[in-house]
Design an enzyme around this catalytic site. Structure first.
Site, PDB file in Angstrom:
ATOM      1  N   TYR A  30      -1.809   0.333  10.917  1.00  0.00           N
ATOM      2  CA  TYR A  30      -2.051  -0.389   9.662  1.00  0.00           C
ATOM      3  C   TYR A  30      -0.793  -0.360   8.788  1.00  0.00           C
ATOM      4  O   TYR A  30      -0.335  -1.399   8.303  1.00  0.00           O
ATOM      5  CB  TYR A  30      -3.228   0.262   8.929  1.00  0.00           C
ATOM      6  CG  TYR A  30      -3.396  -0.171   7.486  1.00  0.00           C
ATOM      7  CD1 TYR A  30      -4.041  -1.359   7.154  1.00  0.00           C
ATOM      8  CD2 TYR A  30      -2.910   0.617   6.433  1.00  0.00           C
ATOM      9  CE1 TYR A  30      -4.200  -1.745   5.818  1.00  0.00           C
ATOM     10  CE2 TYR A  30      -3.060   0.238   5.105  1.00  0.00           C
ATOM     11  CZ  TYR A  30      -3.704  -0.938   4.803  1.00  0.00           C
ATOM     12  OH  TYR A  30      -3.852  -1.320   3.480  1.00  0.00           O
TER      13      TYR A  30
ATOM     14  N   LYS B 179       1.673  -3.342   7.499  1.00  0.00           N
ATOM     15  CA  LYS B 179       1.869  -3.585   6.062  1.00  0.00           C
ATOM     16  C   LYS B 179       3.358  -3.486   5.679  1.00  0.00           C
ATOM     17  O   LYS B 179       3.802  -4.104   4.727  1.00  0.00           O
ATOM     18  CB  LYS B 179       1.047  -2.594   5.243  1.00  0.00           C
ATOM     19  CG  LYS B 179      -0.447  -2.942   5.171  1.00  0.00           C
ATOM     20  CD  LYS B 179      -0.718  -4.070   4.175  1.00  0.00           C
ATOM     21  CE  LYS B 179      -2.194  -4.325   4.000  1.00  0.00           C
ATOM     22  NZ  LYS B 179      -2.481  -5.365   2.999  1.00  0.00           N
TER      23      LYS B 179
ATOM     24  N   GLU C  76       0.200   3.607   1.820  1.00  0.00           N
ATOM     25  CA  GLU C  76       0.282   4.034   3.221  1.00  0.00           C
ATOM     26  C   GLU C  76       1.702   3.859   3.769  1.00  0.00           C
ATOM     27  O   GLU C  76       2.060   4.471   4.775  1.00  0.00           O
ATOM     28  CB  GLU C  76      -0.709   3.250   4.089  1.00  0.00           C
ATOM     29  CG  GLU C  76      -2.162   3.651   3.897  1.00  0.00           C
ATOM     30  CD  GLU C  76      -2.495   5.038   4.435  1.00  0.00           C
ATOM     31  OE1 GLU C  76      -2.164   5.324   5.592  1.00  0.00           O
ATOM     32  OE2 GLU C  76      -3.081   5.820   3.683  1.00  0.00           O
TER      33      GLU C  76
ATOM     34  N   THR D 122       0.789  -1.233   0.000  1.00  0.00           N
ATOM     35  CA  THR D 122       0.000   0.000   0.000  1.00  0.00           C
ATOM     36  C   THR D 122       0.822   1.285   0.000  1.00  0.00           C
ATOM     37  O   THR D 122       1.930   1.328   0.573  1.00  0.00           O
ATOM     38  CB  THR D 122      -0.905   0.008   1.258  1.00  0.00           C
ATOM     39  OG1 THR D 122      -1.453   1.315   1.430  1.00  0.00           O
ATOM     40  CG2 THR D 122      -0.160  -0.363   2.523  1.00  0.00           C
TER      41      THR D 122
HETATM   42  P1  NAP Z   1     -11.581  -4.852   1.798  1.00  0.00           P
HETATM   43  O1  NAP Z   1     -12.709  -4.547   0.884  1.00  0.00           O
HETATM   44  O2  NAP Z   1     -11.618  -4.340   3.181  1.00  0.00           O
HETATM   45  O3  NAP Z   1     -11.411  -6.442   1.843  1.00  0.00           O
HETATM   46  C1  NAP Z   1     -10.592  -7.076   2.788  1.00  0.00           C
HETATM   47  C2  NAP Z   1     -10.756  -8.573   2.683  1.00  0.00           C
HETATM   48  O4  NAP Z   1      -9.931  -9.188   3.675  1.00  0.00           O
HETATM   49  C3  NAP Z   1     -12.194  -9.058   2.944  1.00  0.00           C
HETATM   50  O5  NAP Z   1     -12.480 -10.128   2.076  1.00  0.00           O
HETATM   51  C4  NAP Z   1     -12.104  -9.576   4.379  1.00  0.00           C
HETATM   52  O6  NAP Z   1     -13.023 -10.595   4.673  1.00  0.00           O
HETATM   53  C5  NAP Z   1     -10.695 -10.161   4.378  1.00  0.00           C
HETATM   54  N1  NAP Z   1     -10.165 -10.371   5.729  1.00  0.00           N
HETATM   55  C6  NAP Z   1     -10.069  -9.468   6.738  1.00  0.00           C
HETATM   56  N2  NAP Z   1      -9.520 -10.039   7.827  1.00  0.00           N
HETATM   57  C7  NAP Z   1      -9.267 -11.335   7.506  1.00  0.00           C
HETATM   58  C8  NAP Z   1      -8.716 -12.449   8.199  1.00  0.00           C
HETATM   59  N3  NAP Z   1      -8.318 -12.364   9.456  1.00  0.00           N
HETATM   60  N4  NAP Z   1      -8.603 -13.626   7.550  1.00  0.00           N
HETATM   61  C9  NAP Z   1      -9.020 -13.747   6.269  1.00  0.00           C
HETATM   62  N5  NAP Z   1      -9.570 -12.748   5.550  1.00  0.00           N
HETATM   63  C10 NAP Z   1      -9.681 -11.549   6.175  1.00  0.00           C
HETATM   64  O7  NAP Z   1     -10.198  -4.354   1.161  1.00  0.00           O
HETATM   65  P2  NAP Z   1      -9.844  -4.012  -0.354  1.00  0.00           P
HETATM   66  O8  NAP Z   1     -10.061  -2.558  -0.575  1.00  0.00           O
HETATM   67  O9  NAP Z   1     -10.435  -5.010  -1.261  1.00  0.00           O
HETATM   68  O10 NAP Z   1      -8.255  -4.187  -0.325  1.00  0.00           O
HETATM   69  C11 NAP Z   1      -7.640  -5.434  -0.608  1.00  0.00           C
HETATM   70  C12 NAP Z   1      -6.230  -5.442  -0.071  1.00  0.00           C
HETATM   71  O11 NAP Z   1      -5.472  -4.404  -0.683  1.00  0.00           O
HETATM   72  C13 NAP Z   1      -6.094  -5.230   1.425  1.00  0.00           C
HETATM   73  O12 NAP Z   1      -4.999  -5.998   1.866  1.00  0.00           O
HETATM   74  C14 NAP Z   1      -5.771  -3.746   1.548  1.00  0.00           C
HETATM   75  O13 NAP Z   1      -5.067  -3.507   2.748  1.00  0.00           O
HETATM   76  C15 NAP Z   1      -4.922  -3.545   0.320  1.00  0.00           C
HETATM   77  N6  NAP Z   1      -4.938  -2.211  -0.270  1.00  0.00           N
HETATM   78  C16 NAP Z   1      -6.109  -1.619  -0.604  1.00  0.00           C
HETATM   79  C17 NAP Z   1      -6.118  -0.382  -1.223  1.00  0.00           C
HETATM   80  C18 NAP Z   1      -7.398   0.303  -1.629  1.00  0.00           C
HETATM   81  O14 NAP Z   1      -7.347   1.514  -1.881  1.00  0.00           O
HETATM   82  N7  NAP Z   1      -8.503  -0.399  -1.738  1.00  0.00           N
HETATM   83  C19 NAP Z   1      -4.879   0.260  -1.489  1.00  0.00           C
HETATM   84  C20 NAP Z   1      -3.699  -0.389  -1.138  1.00  0.00           C
HETATM   85  C21 NAP Z   1      -3.735  -1.623  -0.544  1.00  0.00           C
HETATM   86  P3  NAP Z   1     -14.480 -10.287   5.329  1.00  0.00           P
HETATM   87  O15 NAP Z   1     -15.358  -9.954   4.158  1.00  0.00           O
HETATM   88  O16 NAP Z   1     -14.796 -11.568   5.989  1.00  0.00           O
HETATM   89  O17 NAP Z   1     -14.288  -9.135   6.270  1.00  0.00           O
HETATM   90  N1  GDD Z   2     -12.618   7.083   6.178  1.00  0.00           N
HETATM   91  C1  GDD Z   2     -12.740   8.417   6.258  1.00  0.00           C
HETATM   92  N2  GDD Z   2     -13.899   8.950   6.772  1.00  0.00           N
HETATM   93  N3  GDD Z   2     -11.703   9.197   5.884  1.00  0.00           N
HETATM   94  C2  GDD Z   2     -11.870  10.534   5.933  1.00  0.00           C
HETATM   95  C3  GDD Z   2     -13.046  11.116   6.397  1.00  0.00           C
HETATM   96  C4  GDD Z   2     -14.108  10.289   6.847  1.00  0.00           C
HETATM   97  O1  GDD Z   2     -15.153  10.745   7.299  1.00  0.00           O
HETATM   98  N4  GDD Z   2     -12.902  12.475   6.324  1.00  0.00           N
HETATM   99  C5  GDD Z   2     -11.691  12.715   5.819  1.00  0.00           C
HETATM  100  N5  GDD Z   2     -11.048  11.550   5.589  1.00  0.00           N
HETATM  101  C6  GDD Z   2      -9.665  11.415   5.095  1.00  0.00           C
HETATM  102  C7  GDD Z   2      -8.788  10.503   5.953  1.00  0.00           C
HETATM  103  O2  GDD Z   2      -8.290  11.216   7.077  1.00  0.00           O
HETATM  104  C8  GDD Z   2      -7.704  10.154   4.947  1.00  0.00           C
HETATM  105  O3  GDD Z   2      -6.696  11.147   4.965  1.00  0.00           O
HETATM  106  C9  GDD Z   2      -8.419  10.172   3.599  1.00  0.00           C
HETATM  107  O4  GDD Z   2      -9.679  10.815   3.829  1.00  0.00           O
HETATM  108  C10 GDD Z   2      -8.682   8.799   2.991  1.00  0.00           C
HETATM  109  O5  GDD Z   2      -9.252   7.963   3.978  1.00  0.00           O
HETATM  110  P1  GDD Z   2      -9.866   6.510   3.620  1.00  0.00           P
HETATM  111  O6  GDD Z   2     -10.834   6.626   2.509  1.00  0.00           O
HETATM  112  O7  GDD Z   2     -10.322   5.895   4.889  1.00  0.00           O
HETATM  113  O8  GDD Z   2      -8.625   5.731   2.998  1.00  0.00           O
HETATM  114  P2  GDD Z   2      -7.112   5.609   3.469  1.00  0.00           P
HETATM  115  O9  GDD Z   2      -6.283   6.380   2.475  1.00  0.00           O
HETATM  116  O10 GDD Z   2      -6.922   5.911   4.882  1.00  0.00           O
HETATM  117  O11 GDD Z   2      -6.837   4.044   3.288  1.00  0.00           O
HETATM  118  C11 GDD Z   2      -7.207   3.362   2.068  1.00  0.00           C
HETATM  119  O12 GDD Z   2      -6.183   3.494   1.111  1.00  0.00           O
HETATM  120  C12 GDD Z   2      -4.925   2.885   1.473  1.00  0.00           C
HETATM  121  C13 GDD Z   2      -3.956   3.133   0.317  1.00  0.00           C
HETATM  122  O13 GDD Z   2      -3.401   4.404   0.441  1.00  0.00           O
HETATM  123  C14 GDD Z   2      -7.472   1.912   2.435  1.00  0.00           C
HETATM  124  O14 GDD Z   2      -8.039   1.262   1.322  1.00  0.00           O
HETATM  125  C15 GDD Z   2      -6.189   1.191   2.824  1.00  0.00           C
HETATM  126  O15 GDD Z   2      -6.456  -0.214   2.968  1.00  0.00           O
HETATM  127  C16 GDD Z   2      -5.151   1.396   1.720  1.00  0.00           C
HETATM  128  O16 GDD Z   2      -3.934   0.781   2.046  1.00  0.00           O
END
Ligand code: NAP
Ligand code: GDD
Length: 363
Positions: free
Chosen positions: A151, A155, A129, A127
């Site tokens: 987090y 990671k 992050e 990520t």
């Molecule tokens: P998500 O929608 O929150 O999905 C997370 C998945 O992980 C769900 O299927 C969840 O299962 C499963 N999980 C959570 N805890 C678990 C455990 N203990 N054992 C087995 N499975 C578990 O996340 P996503 O947005 O698809 O992201 C996928 C991956 O990419 C994550 O690793 C996230 O950290 C990473 N990532 C995401 C982003 C982004 O912007 N979306 C960016 C960078 C990296 P349940 O449905 O049972 O909860």
């Molecule tokens: N969730 C949330 N809720 N975030 C808010 C809000 C709110 O009401 N208001 C402002 N934010 C700001 C957060 O402080 C953060 O700076 C930004 O919006 C994005 O927050 P999220 O959408 O929660 O995503 P994230 O960037 O913290 O994390 C996501 O992206 C990562 C990759 O950069 C997740 O998908 C992580 O799993 C992933 O690694």
């Protein structure tokens, strides 16, 4: 036929990746967790398909992981499972570390113990992050890491243990350093989805106001469906390497709000600063967005902006040919407008069901 195992298949990315791999002709296996409520909404349309299989496993449970990897013997593993919410990681730091850090080690060791180290390629969902309190803008594979939440620290372990297994055991394991990617399937507590749902609800009279945290936070937001292709491309590469995946464009939370509300026909105007800032409906003067400190984080990552040049050069993945920021906001808003309308219709029918049954309108 290649066999893939996806952990986290019920999540946003897992569901898109499963569709993508099925289309490529893979036999797709996914891990799910037992839950008292139905959480399989994103993959319900895939269940029952011939090459789609589900297994119970938890990243906190080595035995379940060894069992599923030993049984499936995958050619490719996509480790997407994680406690993926940054703010939640401040409340549940130990659980986050167990799943997001040690969980990665459990997958790597299970592959070795099942004697698949030479044949199984592993993708780790890393990520942006990791850059956290950023030391350089924009961020590339060469930018130093500075994780800024439990987090991100978890990671970071995942990233390094993947690199270690690659170097120590010559395993084909790679990290995709993905910047934020969103979609109509995004979890409802991530900021983009929270905004698009609220815009739809406010437009349809189901919500008065939206409370958010840091409106000035900057993100490089892409479309999840475009990003799962990169996960696959990374594992098809000749050599195991880590890649930044991003659009190369940056927008603020405030800007995301502006475009989301614009798509439902409301022009927003922001006035005030920090916690006193408000978003007004320009036409009526009504306050639609307020800041709540409840959504502030102890440490917040505020300047993510990716440089995807390596992915473009080596994987041929060009973000300028993919979904744009405005298209992303639009598709999310449109999906939520439909969702809210459908919920209202269902609610209406439920409220009037007795009368409809009595009058014979429904049977
Ligand atoms: P998500 O929608 O929150 O999905 C997370 C998945 O992980 C769900 O299927 C969840 O299962 C499963 N999980 C959570 N805890 C678990 C455990 N203990 N054992 C087995 N499975 C578990 O996340 P996503 O947005 O698809 O992201 C996928 C991956 O990419 C994550 O690793 C996230 O950290 C990473 N990532 C995401 C982003 C982004 O912007 N979306 C960016 C960078 C990296 P349940 O449905 O049972 O909860
Ligand atoms: N969730 C949330 N809720 N975030 C808010 C809000 C709110 O009401 N208001 C402002 N934010 C700001 C957060 O402080 C953060 O700076 C930004 O919006 C994005 O927050 P999220 O959408 O929660 O995503 P994230 O960037 O913290 O994390 C996501 O992206 C990562 C990759 O950069 C997740 O998908 C992580 O799993 C992933 O690694």
């Amino acid at each position: 036929m290649k066999t893939a195992l996806i952990t986290g298949i019920t999540g946003q990315d897992g569901s898109f990746l499963a569709e993508f791999l099925l289309e490529k002709g893979y036999d797709v296996h996914g891990t799910i967790r037992r839950s008292s409520v139905d959480y399989r909404e994103r993959i319900a349309h895939l269940e029952g398909k011939p090459h789609f299989h589900l297994h119970y496993a938890d990243l906190g449970d080595s035995m379940s992981i060894i069992q599923v990897i030993g049984k499936v013997k995958p050619n490719e593993i996509y480790n997407l499972a994680a406690q993926s919410h940054v703010q939640v990681s401040f409340d549940s730091p130990e659980f986050t570390a167990d799943v997001d850090a040690t969980g990665v080690l459990r997958i790597l060791e299970a592959v070795r113990q099942c004697s698949l180290a030479d044949t199984c390629r592993i993708y780790q969902a890393s990520t942006s992050e990791l850059y956290g309190k950023v030391e350089e803008v924009p961020q590339s594979e060469k930018t130093p890491f500075h994780p800024y939440s439990p987090y991100a620290v978890a990671k970071l372990y995942g990233f390094w243990i993947v690199k270690e297994y690659r170097e120590a055991y010559n395993m084909f394991c790679c990290s995709g350093i993905l910047f934020n990617h969103e979609s109509e399937r995004r979890g409802e507590t991530f900021v983009t989805r929270k905004i698009t749902l609220a815009a739809a609800r406010i437009k349809q009279g189901k919500q008065d106001k939206l409370y958010l945290g840091n409106l000035s936070s900057l993100r490089d937001w892409g479309y999840a469906k475009d990003y799962v292709e990169c996960m696959w491309l990374i594992l098809q590469n000749k050599t195991p390497e880590d890649f930044v995946i991003a659009t190369g464009e940056q927008h603020s939370v405030r800007e995301f709000c502006y475009y989301a509300f614009k798509h439902v026909g409301i022009e927003l105007e922001f006035k005030g600063e920090d916690a006193d800032e408000k978003g007004y409906d320009k036409a009526t003067g009504k306050v639609l967005i307020e800041v709540s400190k409840d959504f502030y984080r102890p440490t917040d990552v505020v300047n993510l902006w990716g440089d995807p040049s390596k992915a473009k050069k080596e994987l041929g993945w060009d973000p300028t040919k993919k979904t744009s920021f405005e298209q992303l906001v639009k598709l999310m808003v449109e999906a939520d407008m439909k969702k809210v309308a459908a919920e209202s219709a269902a609610e209406y029918v439920k409220t009037n069901l007795a009368e409809y049954l009595e009058k014979g309108i429904v049977k």
